[in-house]
Design a protein around this motif. Sequence first.
Motif, short mmCIF file in Angstrom:
data_model
loop_
_atom_site.label_atom_id
_atom_site.label_comp_id
_atom_site.label_asym_id
_atom_site.label_seq_id
_atom_site.Cartn_x
_atom_site.Cartn_y
_atom_site.Cartn_z
N GLY A 121 0.79 -1.22 0.00
CA GLY A 121 0.00 0.00 0.00
C GLY A 121 0.82 1.27 0.00
N ALA A 122 2.01 1.22 -0.59
CA ALA A 122 2.87 2.41 -0.66
C ALA A 122 3.18 2.73 -2.12
N HIS A 123 3.26 4.02 -2.43
CA HIS A 123 3.54 4.48 -3.79
C HIS A 123 4.63 5.55 -3.72
N MET A 124 5.47 5.58 -4.73
CA MET A 124 6.60 6.51 -4.75
C MET A 124 6.24 7.78 -5.51
N VAL A 125 6.66 8.90 -4.93
CA VAL A 125 6.38 10.21 -5.53
C VAL A 125 7.66 11.03 -5.59
N MET A 126 7.95 11.57 -6.77
CA MET A 126 9.08 12.48 -6.93
C MET A 126 8.56 13.92 -6.87
N ILE A 127 8.71 14.53 -5.71
CA ILE A 127 8.33 15.93 -5.53
C ILE A 127 9.17 16.48 -4.38
N GLY A 128 9.48 17.76 -4.43
CA GLY A 128 10.41 18.33 -3.45
C GLY A 128 9.92 18.28 -2.02
N ILE A 129 8.64 18.57 -1.78
CA ILE A 129 8.01 18.46 -0.47
C ILE A 129 6.64 17.85 -0.67
N LEU A 130 6.33 16.83 0.09
CA LEU A 130 5.03 16.17 -0.04
C LEU A 130 3.94 17.11 0.45
N PRO A 131 3.02 17.54 -0.42
CA PRO A 131 2.03 18.55 -0.04
C PRO A 131 1.04 18.08 1.02
N THR A 132 0.88 16.77 1.20
CA THR A 132 -0.10 16.26 2.16
C THR A 132 0.51 16.02 3.54
#
Length: 489
Positions: A121-132
Motif C-alpha cells: 500500500g505504498a507508492h513513490m512520488v518524486m516531488i520536493g516536499i510532499l504537499p499532504t
Amino acid sequence: MGEEVETQEFSRADRTRHREKVRQCLDVFARMLRDAQFDTDDPMTGLEIELNLVDDAGDPAFKNAEALERIADPDFQTELGQFNVEINVPPRLLRGDGLTAYEENLRVSLNDAESKANDIGAHMVMIGILPTLAEGHMSPDSLSGNPRYQLLSDQILAARGEDILIDIDGVERLRTTADSIVPEAACTSTQLHVQTSPEQFADYWNASQAIAGIQLAVGSNSPFLLGRELWRETRIPLFEQATDTRSEELKAQGVRPRVWFGERWITSVFDLFEENVRYFPALLPVTEEEDPRTVLEEGGVPELAELRLHNGTIYRWNRPVYDIASGAPHLRVENRVLAAGPTVADTMANAAFYFGLVRALAESERPLWSQMSFSAAEENFHAAARHGVDASVYWPGVGQVQATELVLRRLLPMAYDGLAAWGVGREEADRFLGIIEQRCLQGTSGAAWFGTRFHVHYQRESRGDALRHTLLQYIEHMHSNEPVHEWRD
C-alpha cells in the motif's frame, strides 16, 4: 544521509580526540592534493534521487523499511523519514547515450520498486516536499530506524539548546516549531555528481555556485509545506532552518549555519574542507582506528573517515566529496540544489542542463565568477527559490533579467556546448534541453503547475482535499513520463 553510525553517547574526551583526528585527516588530505594520483582520466557523473512514499489516498505512508524489504535492491536505501527512500543510480559516463541510459535505468528501477511497494500500500512520488504532510506527521516517531538519524537529531537539538523554529513567509506564512529534525525529511532532492581533478575542482564548484539560482528558477518543485503555499522552492528555507544548530544569539553574532551557500569563490577544494573543519564543531564525533599518515606513507589510500563524516554533516548546496573507488581516490562536486521530480524526463532534463552548463562555464577562458560577486550569486539563489520561473536574477553583462529569458538567450547555447564537450550527441541534447526550453517559453515548472491546479480544486473543496486531489493528479502525470510543460490538467 552519509555513513551509518551506531547509537552512542559522546564524552568531552571523545570530542577532543575527534577534533585532533579530523585535523590530522585535513593535513593528510592537503598532502594528497599535492602528491597523490587522483582518478581523473575519464570523469564520471552520478545521480541520486530522494522519494516520498504515499498511500492510496495520497497521504504519507510510513513504510520505508517494509518497502525496502520488498524492493530488495541495493540501489535503494533508507532516508531520514519513514516516508522517504533514496535511489542511487550507478554512475556513468555521459558520452554516447549516457543521458538516455540514465533515464532508462531510472525508469526501470522506479517502476520495479513501485510495483513491489504497491503490495504494502505504498507508492513513490518524486516531488520536493510532499504537499499532504501535516503537523501530526512531524513527530520524532517519524524518523527512520537507522540509529544515525536519531543520533543526528539529538546532536542538532543539543547544540541548539531549544526546539527548531520553522518560519517561512511566502505567498502565505508558516510559523511552527519541531522537537526533532523530522522537518528536514520533508525535503527530497535530486543530487547530481560531477567527478573532477583537484586542479579543476574550484572551477566546477564556482560554476555550480554561479548557476544554482538558475537551476532553481527552471526546476522549482516544492510550493507547499504543511498545507501552506510558501516559496516556489520551499525546500531551500525549510532545509536551512530544519538543521540549524544556532540559537538566536549565535545567529546575531554571525555564526555560520550548517546549511550554507558559502561566502566566497574558492581557489582549491582544500578551501572548502578547511572551512568545514575551522568553522563547524562535530555533530557526530566518531573516531576510527586508521592512522591516515601511516597509510599514505606506506603507499595506501587513506579513508579519511572522520573528515568525510564531518563533511557529511555540513550541508552546502554544492558539497565537496572525497571518495575512493577501485582503490583510487577521487573528488566530486555534489550538486544538491534541485527538488525531486516531477518526472524522470524532467529530472534528466535538469541533469542535462546542469552537466552541460557547468562544464561550459568551468572550462571558459574568462571565468564567470571573475565578473560577478559571490553575494550576487547567493541573492540569485534565494530570489529563484522564492519566485521560481518568475524570478529576476543578476547576470554579468546583462544586469537584472528574467531567469527564463537568460536561459533562452544565453545559457541554453552554452549548455549545448558543454554537453558536446562531454560527448553527448546533438539529438540526445535536443531532447533533454528542449524540455528546459519549453518550460522557459511556457513559464511553467512543477511548482507552477501544482500551484495552478491546487487553486482550481480549492475553489470547490477544502484545502486538504484540494492538496490531496492535486497530488493524485500529479502522480498520474508523473507515471506518464510526459514532461511537466505538457501537462494540461
